[in-house]
Enzyme design. Structure first.
Site, mmCIF file in Angstrom:
data_model
loop_
_atom_site.group_PDB
_atom_site.id
_atom_site.type_symbol
_atom_site.label_atom_id
_atom_site.label_comp_id
_atom_site.label_asym_id
_atom_site.label_seq_id
_atom_site.Cartn_x
_atom_site.Cartn_y
_atom_site.Cartn_z
ATOM 1 N N ALA A 36 31.287 -82.004 14.471
ATOM 2 C CA ALA A 36 31.797 -81.110 13.419
ATOM 3 C C ALA A 36 31.721 -79.641 13.875
ATOM 4 C CB ALA A 36 30.992 -81.311 12.140
ATOM 5 N N SER A 84 13.409 -99.854 23.448
ATOM 6 C CA SER A 84 13.065 -99.181 24.686
ATOM 7 C C SER A 84 11.986 -100.016 25.385
ATOM 8 C CB SER A 84 12.543 -97.803 24.311
ATOM 9 O OG SER A 84 12.619 -96.964 25.400
ATOM 10 N N GLU A 115 12.052 -107.185 37.766
ATOM 11 C CA GLU A 115 13.409 -106.739 38.105
ATOM 12 C C GLU A 115 13.384 -105.241 38.365
ATOM 13 O OE1 GLU A 115 15.233 -107.538 34.376
ATOM 14 O OE2 GLU A 115 14.767 -109.667 34.489
ATOM 15 N N LYS A 117 14.250 -101.512 37.717
ATOM 16 C CA LYS A 117 14.680 -100.798 36.511
ATOM 17 C C LYS A 117 15.720 -99.774 36.952
ATOM 18 C CE LYS A 117 12.979 -98.239 32.512
ATOM 19 N NZ LYS A 117 13.903 -97.105 32.574
ATOM 20 N N GLU A 176 22.825 -102.874 32.565
ATOM 21 C CA GLU A 176 22.872 -101.467 32.925
ATOM 22 C C GLU A 176 24.135 -101.200 33.740
ATOM 23 O OE1 GLU A 176 20.161 -100.286 31.552
ATOM 24 O OE2 GLU A 176 19.960 -98.224 32.306
ATOM 25 N N TYR A 228 20.581 -108.151 32.462
ATOM 26 C CA TYR A 228 19.169 -108.506 32.588
ATOM 27 C C TYR A 228 18.519 -109.030 31.305
ATOM 28 C CZ TYR A 228 19.129 -103.610 31.077
ATOM 29 O OH TYR A 228 19.375 -102.447 30.426
ATOM 30 N N LYS A 292 8.529 -108.786 32.883
ATOM 31 C CA LYS A 292 8.760 -109.508 31.623
ATOM 32 C C LYS A 292 8.002 -110.826 31.623
ATOM 33 C CE LYS A 292 13.365 -107.525 31.460
ATOM 34 N NZ LYS A 292 14.811 -107.707 31.614
ATOM 35 N N LYS A 316 6.569 -97.586 36.251
ATOM 36 C CA LYS A 316 7.387 -96.432 36.646
ATOM 37 C C LYS A 316 7.027 -95.950 38.043
ATOM 38 C CE LYS A 316 9.449 -94.058 33.822
ATOM 39 N NZ LYS A 316 10.816 -93.944 33.319
ATOM 40 N N CYS A 413 17.185 -53.681 54.108
ATOM 41 C CA CYS A 413 17.401 -52.369 54.743
ATOM 42 C C CYS A 413 18.232 -51.434 53.886
ATOM 43 C CB CYS A 413 18.051 -52.545 56.115
ATOM 44 S SG CYS A 413 19.768 -53.073 56.010
ATOM 45 N N CYS A 433 19.457 -54.138 61.060
ATOM 46 C CA CYS A 433 18.644 -54.485 59.889
ATOM 47 C C CYS A 433 17.338 -55.147 60.328
ATOM 48 C CB CYS A 433 19.447 -55.429 59.001
ATOM 49 S SG CYS A 433 18.478 -56.180 57.679
HETATM 50 S S1 IVH Z 1 14.888 -104.949 29.510
HETATM 51 C C1 IVH Z 1 14.236 -105.896 25.143
HETATM 52 N N1 IVH Z 1 15.425 -104.788 32.076
HETATM 53 O O1 IVH Z 1 15.557 -99.306 30.645
HETATM 54 C C2 IVH Z 1 14.695 -105.697 26.553
HETATM 55 N N2 IVH Z 1 15.784 -102.846 30.725
HETATM 56 O O2 IVH Z 1 13.563 -97.640 29.267
HETATM 57 C C3 IVH Z 1 14.584 -104.282 26.971
HETATM 58 N N3 IVH Z 1 16.695 -100.927 31.968
HETATM 59 O O3 IVH Z 1 16.939 -99.431 27.439
HETATM 60 C C4 IVH Z 1 15.302 -103.926 28.193
HETATM 61 N N4 IVH Z 1 16.785 -101.919 33.933
HETATM 62 O O4 IVH Z 1 18.581 -99.531 29.428
HETATM 63 C C5 IVH Z 1 15.404 -104.126 30.891
HETATM 64 N N5 IVH Z 1 15.892 -104.822 34.346
HETATM 65 C C6 IVH Z 1 15.869 -104.176 33.174
HETATM 66 C C7 IVH Z 1 16.290 -102.821 33.060
HETATM 67 C C8 IVH Z 1 16.215 -102.193 31.800
HETATM 68 C C9 IVH Z 1 17.029 -100.812 33.272
HETATM 69 C C10 IVH Z 1 16.824 -99.857 30.952
HETATM 70 C C11 IVH Z 1 17.416 -100.303 29.640
HETATM 71 C C12 IVH Z 1 16.382 -99.923 28.628
HETATM 72 C C13 IVH Z 1 15.596 -98.864 29.334
HETATM 73 C C14 IVH Z 1 14.203 -98.745 28.747
#
Ligand code: IVH
Length: 671
Positions: A36, A84, A115, A117, A176, A228, A292, A316, A413, A433
């Site tokens: 807007a 998240s 896996e 990320k 992703e 994933y 997981k 991380k 200079c 210089c």
């Molecule tokens: S699992 C309920 N697996 O990371 C399942 N997420 O910080 C939740 N992401 O929003 C997601 N690689 O966009 C999962 N191998 C992976 C991932 C992954 C990247 C991203 C995803 C999520 C974010 C969370």
């Protein structure tokens, strides 16, 4: 009606604001105003231009078909919230995660799926009766954007289900979208050539492409996806996440091949650490590993908080980006008088090193990024890359921060600076210089030039500031006693330095030529020139044509060398060197072609038996040239231990990779 002068000013401000918001929206994927608010800016500009048509210019956003930001995408309410992930910052956090799981389910036998990320854009793909019907971005987790048409342009997303999922009534899978690194680099090069805004990183490029209003544009962007997470599957079919990943794969969905299953948390820790060590070899940006719980029934029992599932966690990697503030923008004066701006930063820790300044390269670069003193900036340090400034966080800009202006005079200079037409670099116009002289002397004494040990920065500072040395030749007239008079230089060191200076007289023509710092003449060109002419007299007399005929010396270098010897000041410098007894001839250069004649070689990783310098020498002696980056023109990449991304570049571009032994065999004749 607005007065024309006021209108002109307002129009200008509106145009600037609209351009900026377009850029934030499309290139950086981080709009600062609502749709807007954006609309109001647009309407006001339209109205003013209608009232004052004489003020319409071609660069107004109203005059370009892509000038107006597109309306938002249709909202999509997710069938199940896109949560998240919780974060683990250390192996102990992972062990704590496991302990929590054990407390929640004491009897359960746990196993884990790990896996990469991926740092891309999370999306959800919905299939009904076997057909892809809707694709949505994550949005705020509850409501996302409908980007179905754009996702349809990603070729690896199946339009219909086959394989084990063929008969699913309803199926939603999350994944992703990302842009492979190599493709990202090419896209940016293409945009830059077309004079369009480039993307700060692959994530922004991927997000920008998915959120394009015109799917035809998305289709031209090299996007990939990894799936994933199965969020809906009717009927359920499987008991574990691992089985689901296999079913996805068999049904034609891209699943990350680096997904693994492990029976205990220590193996998970090792996976995370291995992945982190190898992250530069991946063709995508990964910022961690996702861990997981494999068993779906256990997942269901563990449940979720409002923010994240309790059965998963993201391990991380060390951050490679950090934000800090710009304390000052300073100008460094190089040995050819180039004025290079750099940002002095509030020191910040970034993957193990403290970063306190970054180069800003040149005037255009500063303006493109609009870096101002006081700004909060995002900096990044990836792999073996030097830290660089990604972008300014404009929303944190302090009021009153002013646009940067290049100084019109040399900060060292005070002489006027100039920016020759067609060049990006400002230069100090004063040949005497002192800042340039210091840099030139430093280069003169450097290892690959005259190799004068102990001729460090502090000594050079004092020699130049006391006006004892105004020229390379002056160095050779210094004796140990004079040098001992300098601060922070003991008598013994002064003697060593004096000896090192005298010893450097015998280095020969190619090193002198390198040391002189003639523009565009580095080590390789210096060697070619020395080999061709054998001594300084002959080189000084050479015509530009003669110089240009030497293989490996292009017309630009020829012009630069010829120009150098045309200047009185430079001829005087050489005369002085001759008078103080420097050897200005080249001994024993072979004119024979070597095993690497005409070849370009890139070194990466550590070699067992050679230092970098020794390896470079071998390449040069074998007739080859050394380059810092891999391109299609590279002949060989020599990969030592822990090679960086350059080895991947080589594989991607089909450039021959040599290990240390193969390299040594190749240059054997030159040793
Ligand atoms: S699992 C309920 N697996 O990371 C399942 N997420 O910080 C939740 N992401 O929003 C997601 N690689 O966009 C999962 N191998 C992976 C991932 C992954 C990247 C991203 C995803 C999520 C974010 C969370």
């Amino acid at each position: 009606m607005t007065k024309p002068a006021d209108a002109a000013e307002r129009i200008e401000a509106l145009r600037e604001a609209i351009h900026r918001h377009n850029y934030l929206y499309y290139a950086e994927n981080r709009p600062e105003i609502t749709d807007a608010e954006y609309d109001r800016l647009w309407k006001e500009l339209r109205a003013l231009e209608e009232a004052h048509p004489e003020l319409i210019t071609a660069d107004s956003p109203t005059q370009s078909p892509s000038g107006r930001r597109q309306e938002a995408f249709a909202p999509v309410e997710h069938l199940t919230a896109m949560l998240s992930l919780d974060n683990a910052m250390s192996p102990d956090d992972l062990r704590e995660f496991e302990a929590r799981l054990r407390r929640a389910a004491p009897q359960a036998k746990l196993d884990f799926v790990c896996e990469p990320k991926i740092d891309g854009l999370g999306v959800a793909l919905l299939y009904e009766r076997g057909r892809f019907v809707r694709g949505a971005t994550r949005g705020d987790g509850r409501i996302g954007e409908d980007v179905t048409q754009n996702l349809r342009t990603i070729k690896t997303i199946p339009a219909t289900l086959r394989g084990p999922l063929e008969n699913a009534k309803r199926f939603e899978v999350r994944g992703e979208v990302y842009m492979p690194r190599g493709a990202f680099a090419k896209l940016n090069a293409r945009l830059e050539e077309a004079g369009e805004a480039t993307f700060a990183n692959p994530r922004n490029a991927a997000a920008g492409a998915v959120r394009q209003k015109d799917p035809a544009i998305t289709a031209t962007r090299p996007l990939e996806i990894f799936l994933y997470h199965v969020s809906i599957l009717e009927p359920p079919l499987f008991d574990t996440h691992w089985e689901r990943l296999h079913a996805l794969e068999k049904s034609g969905f891209p699943v990350n091949p680096r997904s693994e299953r492990y029976p205990d948390i220590e193996a998970v820790v090792a996976y995370g650490q291995r992945l982190e060590a190898e992250r530069d070899q991946l063709d995508y940006e990964a910022d961690g590993a996702v861990v997981k719980v494999n068993d779906l029934e256990q997942q269901r029992r563990l449940g979720a908080t409002a923010h994240h599932p309790r059965w998963a966690i993201a391990f991380k990697f060390a951050a490679r980006q950090a934000t800090t503030t710009v304390k000052a923008i300073i100008i460094n004066v190089g040995k050819t008088g180039a004025l290079t701006p750099a940002a002095e930063l509030e020191p910040v820790e970034l993957s193990g090193v403290t970063v306190s300044n970054v180069s800003l390269h040149n005037e255009d670069e500063i303006h493109r990024k609009d870096v101002r003193v006081g700004d909060t900036v995002l900096i990044e340090r990836a792999g073996d890359v030097i830290p660089y400034l990604v972008q300014v966080i404009t929303s944190k800009r302090p009021p009153g921060a002013v646009s940067f202006r290049m100084p019109t005079h040399c900060p060292a200079c005070g002489a006027p600076a100039e920016r020759p037409e067609g060049e990006a670099i400002w230069r100090c116009t004063n040949v005497a210089c002192p800042a340039q002289l210091k840099e030139r002397l430093f280069h003169w004494g450097s290892r690959r030039a005259m190799d004068i040990e102990h001729l460090g920065e502090s000594v050079i500072e004092q020699l130049v500031d006391r006006e004892v040395v105004k020229d390379f030749g002056d160095l050779y007239e210094l004796d140990a006693e004079q040098l001992a008079g300098l601060e922070r230089l003991a008598a013994k060191s002064a003697k060593n330095l004096a000896d090192a200076i005298q010893a450097s007289k015998q280095r020969g023509l190619s090193r002198v030529l390198n040391g002189l710092g003639i523009r565009m003449v580095g080590e390789r060109a210096a060697q070619l020139l020395a080999a061709r002419f054998g001594n300084m007299d002959r080189l000084e007399q050479a015509s530009q044509e003669e110089l240009g005929e030497i293989p490996g010396i292009g017309p630009k270098i020829a012009e630069s060398v010829h120009g150098f010897f045309q200047m009185d000041r430079n001829r005087k410098t050489i005369r002085h060197l001759r008078e103080v007894g420097l050897d200005l001839s080249e001994q024993g250069v072979s004119h024979e072609p070597g095993p690497l004649t005409g070849k370009t070689v890139v070194l990466t990783g550590g070699l067992r038996t050679l230092s970098r310098d020794q390896a470079k020498d071998l390449i040069l002696r074998a007739g080859g040239r050394v380059s810092g980056s891999v391109s299609k023109k590279t002949s060989y990449v020599v990969a030592g231990e822990d090679p960086g991304s350059k080895a991947d570049d080589a594989r991607r571009l089909g450039v021959a990779l040599l290990d240390e032994d193969e390299f040594l065999k190749l240059v054997a004749g030159a040793r």
